[in-house]
Each structure stands twice: as C-alpha cells, then as structure tokens.
Design an enzyme around this catalytic site. Sequence first.
Site, short mmCIF file in Angstrom:
data_model
loop_
_atom_site.label_atom_id
_atom_site.label_comp_id
_atom_site.label_asym_id
_atom_site.label_seq_id
_atom_site.Cartn_x
_atom_site.Cartn_y
_atom_site.Cartn_z
N CYS A 128 25.66 36.57 38.88
CA CYS A 128 25.16 37.18 37.58
C CYS A 128 24.63 36.18 36.70
O CYS A 128 24.00 36.56 35.83
CB CYS A 128 26.40 37.53 36.81
SG CYS A 128 27.32 39.11 37.68
N GLN A 178 37.89 37.95 41.65
CA GLN A 178 37.82 37.07 42.68
C GLN A 178 39.01 36.76 43.46
O GLN A 178 39.13 36.23 44.50
CB GLN A 178 37.22 35.75 42.03
CG GLN A 178 35.79 35.74 41.87
CD GLN A 178 34.73 35.59 42.97
OE1 GLN A 178 35.32 35.56 44.05
NE2 GLN A 178 33.77 36.01 42.59
#
Length: 381
Positions: A323, A177
């Site tokens: 996810c 990220q």
Amino acid sequence: MIYLDYAATTPMSKEAINAFVEAATAYFGNASSLHDIGSNAERLLTICRQELAALIGGEERGIYFTSGGTEANILAIRSLINAHRHRGNHLITTKIEHASLYHLFQQLETEGFEVTYLPVNQFGQIDIDDLERAITPKTILASIQHANSEIGTIQPVAEIGWRLRHHGVIFHSDCVQTFGKIRIDVKRMFVDSLSVSAHKIYGPKGVGAVYIDPRIKWQPCFPNATHEYGFRPGTVNVPGIASFVTAAQHICDNMDSEHARFEQLRRCLLALIREKSLPVTVEGHPDARLPHIVGLSAHGIEGQYILLECNRDNIAISTGSACQVGKQTPSRTMLAVGKSAEEAKQFIRVSFGKWTTEKDIHRFISSLERICQQRKELETS
C-alpha cells in the site's frame, strides 16, 4: 518467476477457485431477494458466516463481510466510535499500523478526536506501560495490529486486550497478516473487533470481513444501509465470500505444518546470510514474529534498487507494504524502530508462501550476493 512477496498478496488456491465457480453458478442470486434463488444464496451466506466465526472463536452474529481489509478496518473503527462518541473523544493506536488505519486516525484528528500514537521499541513492539499511561477517562477505543506486515513482529495482543477491557476501552485489532498464519481466538485474546482479508490467504481479492463482538454496540457509517445487518451498503458478494471461507478453512487446517515449514525456510535464509557474510541486518523481534515474513536492511543499498535487480533475476520481493509502493517517504515502520530516513530506505521484505522452496531461497541469496558485490565494486572503483 520466483515469488517471495506473499505478504503483499497470494495467488488463489485451486480450492478457492473451485468454490467461487460453484457458488457463482449455483448460488448466483442476490442474498437479499425474497424468492427461492435469493434464499439459497442467503443460506450459503449464513453457512459462511458460521464457518468464519468458528475459525476465530467468535459468534456468527458478529461477522460482517466487506470488500477487503481496508474497508473492514475503516468501517469497524468508524462504526464503533460512532456508537460510543458520547463516552469520550480519545483514541489509541500505534505508529506502525497499516496505512488504512494510520491515515484514518489522522483524518479522525481533523474531526475532533484526540489520538495517541504509541511508540515501538527497536523490535517493533509496544510497551504495555506506555499503553497504560495513554489511557484516560475519555479513551473509547484502541486499535493495535496483531502483527506488522513489514517486519512480522507480533504484538502481545492478549495482554493488550486484557488491560483495555479492565479500563472499559474497546479493542480493535488488524489481523489481516495473522489470520491463517497463527491461531486467533477473540475470546482468549480479549479482542472486541478485528479485520481479516481473503487475498492474504489464497482467496480472492475484493473480499474481507469484520468481527465485532455482538455485545458491543456499533452505529452504521451509512444510514439506512440494508446489507450485512446495515453494516455496509452494496450487494453481498456471495461467490467471493464462499471462496474466501473455503480458503480460510483450508489454510487453518494446514496452519501448524505450514508454520513449521516457514520456520525451516527462515532458518535456511538466515543461515545463508551468515554463511555469505552479506551486509544485511534482520529486522523485527527475534522470537515474537511471523515466520514467513523476513524484513532485511541492506547496508548502503537502497531497497528499491535491490527490488529492481532481483526482478531482473526473475525474483519478486518488496520494499515493504504494497500500500506504500510509489511513495517517496521512507517506511513508517523503519522510522518507528529507530532508523534514520536514509537507513529506512534500505529496507526490503521477503515473504514465503505455500509454493516457496529452499531452492527459491538459495536463488534469492545468490541474487542478493551479486547485488552486494556489484555495489562494493562500484564503491572501490
């Protein structure tokens, strides 16, 4: 549709698409082949390795390309603990790691490893003293994310790395990220290993990379693998890698200006929330956070309901990590920062990207205001 889910994935940039097409056309050979066509592909792969290493302050020999961030995380951890199992069986991680790592560590517990899951405070940061207390003579590795994908909180990675190196503990950090969003320097951060992914930075899906300091020993997960110096099997995706590195160069070149723009978008979003007196709480650290990720808890309204209502208004947001979509359990991150199971289900995430505008933010706030007002009317009717 207004897209406010860039933390889940990004569309490919024109630069990345052009690089993929050019590489797929001119460098289609198998990089392991000995003929000239294969050698040309290998030369391009070497250039990509050099360029990616330079972007993280690392060394070319430490770059291993993978099929994405999840594989990068799994292969990095397993390759490192395979080589250092003789030193001990204790591992350290956090309660808020990406699913690929959290589930891996749960699996490792069934294989004879002892795992300490560090708690986090209300802002999502670990306590360095907790880390110190967790280290034992049998600790061989710690994996602590650079920043959380749901609330954007950044961990004090340089201090973590310095403490772990002092104790001789290998340090892996999931930087999926943060790469391309904030500066990464593996030497200054005392990071021994990290993982990155292409599709978070306007590159293709199915491409990622691991960096392991060349001075750190690792042992392959797949014996006799011949690709990526034996790190993984499978023909190397040279066009995808060329596209990945092109996207990485472009996003790093524009990092400072985009960071400032994201801060302005964030200020706009928070100001509108206050102006409209919306019943939402901003989650995450007030200062140590990624500017483009904003986690919000909507009081009394499930995040999934808000997501679906926003989708009706042609606005794409999320309820956390992509996810975890479809899971019935509430966000681990929200539970870890002290929310109840019911409160954790009231979480939504808004994330900005290169095409986000203030107009988009105003549209989202209008939609959120409508949703909150409708729910209030239902409760009072």
